[in-house]
Design a protein around this motif. Structure first.
Motif, PDB file in Angstrom:
ATOM      1  N   GLY A  35      97.466  45.619  59.498  1.00  0.00           N
ATOM      2  CA  GLY A  35      98.810  46.154  59.650  1.00  0.00           C
ATOM      3  C   GLY A  35      98.845  47.613  59.258  1.00  0.00           C
ATOM      4  O   GLY A  35      98.032  48.071  58.466  1.00  0.00           O
ATOM      5  N   ARG A  36      99.774  48.325  59.829  1.00  0.00           N
ATOM      6  CA  ARG A  36      99.893  49.736  59.516  1.00  0.00           C
ATOM      7  C   ARG A  36     100.460  49.935  58.120  1.00  0.00           C
ATOM      8  O   ARG A  36     101.313  49.185  57.669  1.00  0.00           O
ATOM      9  N   MET A  37      99.975  50.952  57.460  1.00  0.00           N
ATOM     10  CA  MET A  37     100.466  51.316  56.148  1.00  0.00           C
ATOM     11  C   MET A  37     101.419  52.492  56.294  1.00  0.00           C
ATOM     12  O   MET A  37     101.111  53.477  56.969  1.00  0.00           O
ATOM     13  N   THR A  38     102.586  52.390  55.664  1.00  0.00           N
ATOM     14  CA  THR A  38     103.482  53.529  55.659  1.00  0.00           C
ATOM     15  C   THR A  38     102.968  54.561  54.658  1.00  0.00           C
ATOM     16  O   THR A  38     102.098  54.269  53.821  1.00  0.00           O
ATOM     17  N   GLN A  39     103.523  55.749  54.731  1.00  0.00           N
ATOM     18  CA  GLN A  39     103.117  56.799  53.795  1.00  0.00           C
ATOM     19  C   GLN A  39     103.406  56.385  52.354  1.00  0.00           C
ATOM     20  O   GLN A  39     102.595  56.628  51.453  1.00  0.00           O
ATOM     21  N   ALA A  40     104.558  55.754  52.134  1.00  0.00           N
ATOM     22  CA  ALA A  40     104.918  55.323  50.785  1.00  0.00           C
ATOM     23  C   ALA A  40     103.974  54.226  50.286  1.00  0.00           C
ATOM     24  O   ALA A  40     103.562  54.227  49.120  1.00  0.00           O
ATOM     25  N   GLN A  41     103.629  53.281  51.165  1.00  0.00           N
ATOM     26  CA  GLN A  41     102.706  52.219  50.772  1.00  0.00           C
ATOM     27  C   GLN A  41     101.340  52.777  50.429  1.00  0.00           C
ATOM     28  O   GLN A  41     100.711  52.354  49.445  1.00  0.00           O
ATOM     29  N   GLN A  42     100.870  53.730  51.214  1.00  0.00           N
ATOM     30  CA  GLN A  42      99.581  54.338  50.930  1.00  0.00           C
ATOM     31  C   GLN A  42      99.619  55.108  49.616  1.00  0.00           C
ATOM     32  O   GLN A  42      98.655  55.097  48.848  1.00  0.00           O
ATOM     33  N   ARG A  43     100.746  55.769  49.361  1.00  0.00           N
ATOM     34  CA  ARG A  43     100.900  56.464  48.088  1.00  0.00           C
ATOM     35  C   ARG A  43     100.786  55.486  46.926  1.00  0.00           C
ATOM     36  O   ARG A  43     100.153  55.777  45.898  1.00  0.00           O
ATOM     37  N   GLY A  44     101.400  54.312  47.080  1.00  0.00           N
ATOM     38  CA  GLY A  44     101.327  53.307  46.034  1.00  0.00           C
ATOM     39  C   GLY A  44      99.897  52.920  45.709  1.00  0.00           C
ATOM     40  O   GLY A  44      99.514  52.809  44.538  1.00  0.00           O
ATOM     41  N   LEU A  45      99.098  52.728  46.755  1.00  0.00           N
ATOM     42  CA  LEU A  45      97.701  52.347  46.553  1.00  0.00           C
ATOM     43  C   LEU A  45      96.867  53.497  45.988  1.00  0.00           C
ATOM     44  O   LEU A  45      96.035  53.303  45.097  1.00  0.00           O
ATOM     45  N   ASP A  46      97.091  54.698  46.517  1.00  0.00           N
ATOM     46  CA  ASP A  46      96.255  55.838  46.136  1.00  0.00           C
ATOM     47  C   ASP A  46      96.638  56.449  44.794  1.00  0.00           C
ATOM     48  O   ASP A  46      95.766  56.790  43.983  1.00  0.00           O
ATOM     49  N   GLU A  47      97.933  56.575  44.549  1.00  0.00           N
ATOM     50  CA  GLU A  47      98.385  57.315  43.379  1.00  0.00           C
ATOM     51  C   GLU A  47      98.855  56.432  42.215  1.00  0.00           C
ATOM     52  O   GLU A  47      98.694  56.816  41.054  1.00  0.00           O
ATOM     53  N   VAL A  48      99.447  55.290  42.554  1.00  0.00           N
ATOM     54  CA  VAL A  48     100.035  54.471  41.495  1.00  0.00           C
ATOM     55  C   VAL A  48      99.097  53.378  41.009  1.00  0.00           C
ATOM     56  O   VAL A  48      99.069  53.059  39.812  1.00  0.00           O
ATOM     57  N   PHE A  49      98.314  52.804  41.916  1.00  0.00           N
ATOM     58  CA  PHE A  49      97.426  51.710  41.508  1.00  0.00           C
ATOM     59  C   PHE A  49      96.492  52.095  40.361  1.00  0.00           C
ATOM     60  O   PHE A  49      96.246  51.270  39.465  1.00  0.00           O
ATOM     61  N   PRO A  50      95.928  53.304  40.332  1.00  0.00           N
ATOM     62  CA  PRO A  50      95.068  53.656  39.193  1.00  0.00           C
ATOM     63  C   PRO A  50      95.760  53.536  37.838  1.00  0.00           C
ATOM     64  O   PRO A  50      95.102  53.345  36.815  1.00  0.00           O
ATOM     65  N   ARG A  51      97.097  53.619  37.822  1.00  0.00           N
ATOM     66  CA  ARG A  51      97.848  53.515  36.566  1.00  0.00           C
ATOM     67  C   ARG A  51      98.411  52.116  36.327  1.00  0.00           C
ATOM     68  O   ARG A  51      98.483  51.658  35.187  1.00  0.00           O
ATOM     69  N   MET A  52      98.826  51.432  37.399  1.00  0.00           N
ATOM     70  CA  MET A  52      99.500  50.148  37.246  1.00  0.00           C
ATOM     71  C   MET A  52      98.683  48.976  37.779  1.00  0.00           C
ATOM     72  O   MET A  52      99.120  47.820  37.673  1.00  0.00           O
ATOM     73  N   GLY A  53      97.519  49.265  38.328  1.00  0.00           N
ATOM     74  CA  GLY A  53      96.695  48.214  38.902  1.00  0.00           C
ATOM     75  C   GLY A  53      95.692  47.644  37.911  1.00  0.00           C
ATOM     76  O   GLY A  53      95.273  48.311  36.968  1.00  0.00           O
ATOM     77  N   LEU A  54      95.333  46.385  38.144  1.00  0.00           N
ATOM     78  CA  LEU A  54      94.304  45.698  37.369  1.00  0.00           C
ATOM     79  C   LEU A  54      93.232  45.208  38.325  1.00  0.00           C
ATOM     80  O   LEU A  54      93.514  44.909  39.483  1.00  0.00           O
ATOM     81  N   THR A  55      91.994  45.109  37.847  1.00  0.00           N
ATOM     82  CA  THR A  55      90.887  44.656  38.686  1.00  0.00           C
ATOM     83  C   THR A  55      90.075  43.592  37.972  1.00  0.00           C
ATOM     84  O   THR A  55      90.063  43.526  36.731  1.00  0.00           O
ATOM     85  N   LEU A  56      89.370  42.792  38.749  1.00  0.00           N
ATOM     86  CA  LEU A  56      88.499  41.772  38.163  1.00  0.00           C
ATOM     87  C   LEU A  56      87.373  42.402  37.363  1.00  0.00           C
ATOM     88  O   LEU A  56      86.866  41.788  36.420  1.00  0.00           O
ATOM     89  N   ALA A  57      86.987  43.609  37.728  1.00  0.00           N
ATOM     90  CA  ALA A  57      85.908  44.285  37.018  1.00  0.00           C
ATOM     91  C   ALA A  57      86.251  44.527  35.553  1.00  0.00           C
ATOM     92  O   ALA A  57      85.352  44.700  34.713  1.00  0.00           O
ATOM     93  N   GLN A  58      87.537  44.525  35.220  1.00  0.00           N
ATOM     94  CA  GLN A  58      87.953  44.708  33.833  1.00  0.00           C
ATOM     95  C   GLN A  58      87.676  43.479  32.980  1.00  0.00           C
ATOM     96  O   GLN A  58      87.727  43.557  31.752  1.00  0.00           O
ATOM     97  N   GLY A  59      87.421  42.350  33.624  1.00  0.00           N
ATOM     98  CA  GLY A  59      87.171  41.128  32.882  1.00  0.00           C
ATOM     99  C   GLY A  59      88.451  40.552  32.293  1.00  0.00           C
ATOM    100  O   GLY A  59      89.562  40.936  32.687  1.00  0.00           O
TER     101      GLY A  59
END
Length: 245
Positions: A35-59
């Motif tokens: 699906g297409r990503m809007t500019q705002a959605q892409q911003r969320g992934l690129d700019e906000v996820f590093p601050r509010m995102g969690l990953t399995l690599a963190q354990g």
């Protein structure tokens, strides 16, 4: 991802066999869609996820470390486009929330909107929920686990893909604290019956309904656009809340 707000259906990965500990990958209960990503959605992934995102690599995570405080923790699996989860986080600043979703547009949209709203009590996994339950959430950590409007897989031959199965519930039981709640909602009568039947056969849970198997929609569960539309069309909605015992 749920079907909240009339978005494409999804839910989380599911295993069909009731196996112990770390089972091999089974049948998934979601289908990844492009699906297409809007500019705002892409911003969320690129700019906000590093601050509010969690990953399995963190354990395994420590909520006190992540949120900087000790507070009730709600985990929602399959938040769709995130409108309901964001509304909850804004309405209950004294509670911490973790959302799990695999579809990038929904993750990006929620992150973008949460950041613009100044939300601090929300974190997001863009991961398979089964892996998050297995690898990231310590036992007895979660106060409430929410599963709202998962993919019903209505065809009988696809019922094996439904996320509500014994293996999933065993994981939920492990991460819930004693007396913690599992809150599910669906607009498919057959799936509601399936949920009740599987829960009845799963040890360690007690139905909180005072009469019958279902509870009225609690005020703390936001009424989604999808659900409002369904009510206008005469569709039923069933809420189930079980207590970990």
């Amino acid at each position: 991802m749920s079907r909240n707000e009339q978005q494409p259906i999804s839910a989380e990965a599911d295993h069909l066999n009731d196996v112990e500990q770390r089972p091999k990958r089974g049948v998934r209960s979601y289908v990844l869609r492009g699906g297409r990503m809007t500019q705002a959605q892409q911003r969320g992934l690129d700019e906000v996820f590093p601050r509010m995102g969690l990953t399995l690599a963190q354990g395994p995570i420590d909520p006190v470390e992540i949120f900087g405080r000790r507070a009730p923790l709600v985990v929602e699996i399959g938040f769709g486009m995130g409108g309901s989860l964001l509304e909850q986080a804004l309405a209950h600043p004294q509670t911490d929330f973790i959302g799990i979703e695999v579809h990038p547009p929904g993750v990006g949209k929620l992150l973008d909107e949460a950041d613009k709203a100044g939300v601090e009590n929300l974190r997001i996994y863009r991961e398979d929920a089964m892996q998050v339950l297995d690898e990231a959430l310590p036992a007895g950590m979660v106060d409430t686990l929410q599963l709202f409007f998962p993919d019903p897989w209505p065809k009988k031959k696809h019922h094996k893909r439904r996320i509500v199965q014994p293996a999933f519930l065993a994981r939920v039981h492990r991460v819930l604290r004693p007396e913690g709640r599992l809150h599910m909602a669906t607009d498919w009568a057959n799936y509601a019956e399936h949920m009740v039947a599987v829960m009845h056969e799963t040890p360690g849970f007690e139905n909180t309904a005072e009469q019958g198997d279902f509870v009225p929609r609690p005020a703390f569960r936001p009424l989604t656009k999808f659900e409002t539309r369904g009510e206008r069309l005469g569709h039923g909605v069933w809420d189930l809340i079980y207590r970990r015992v």
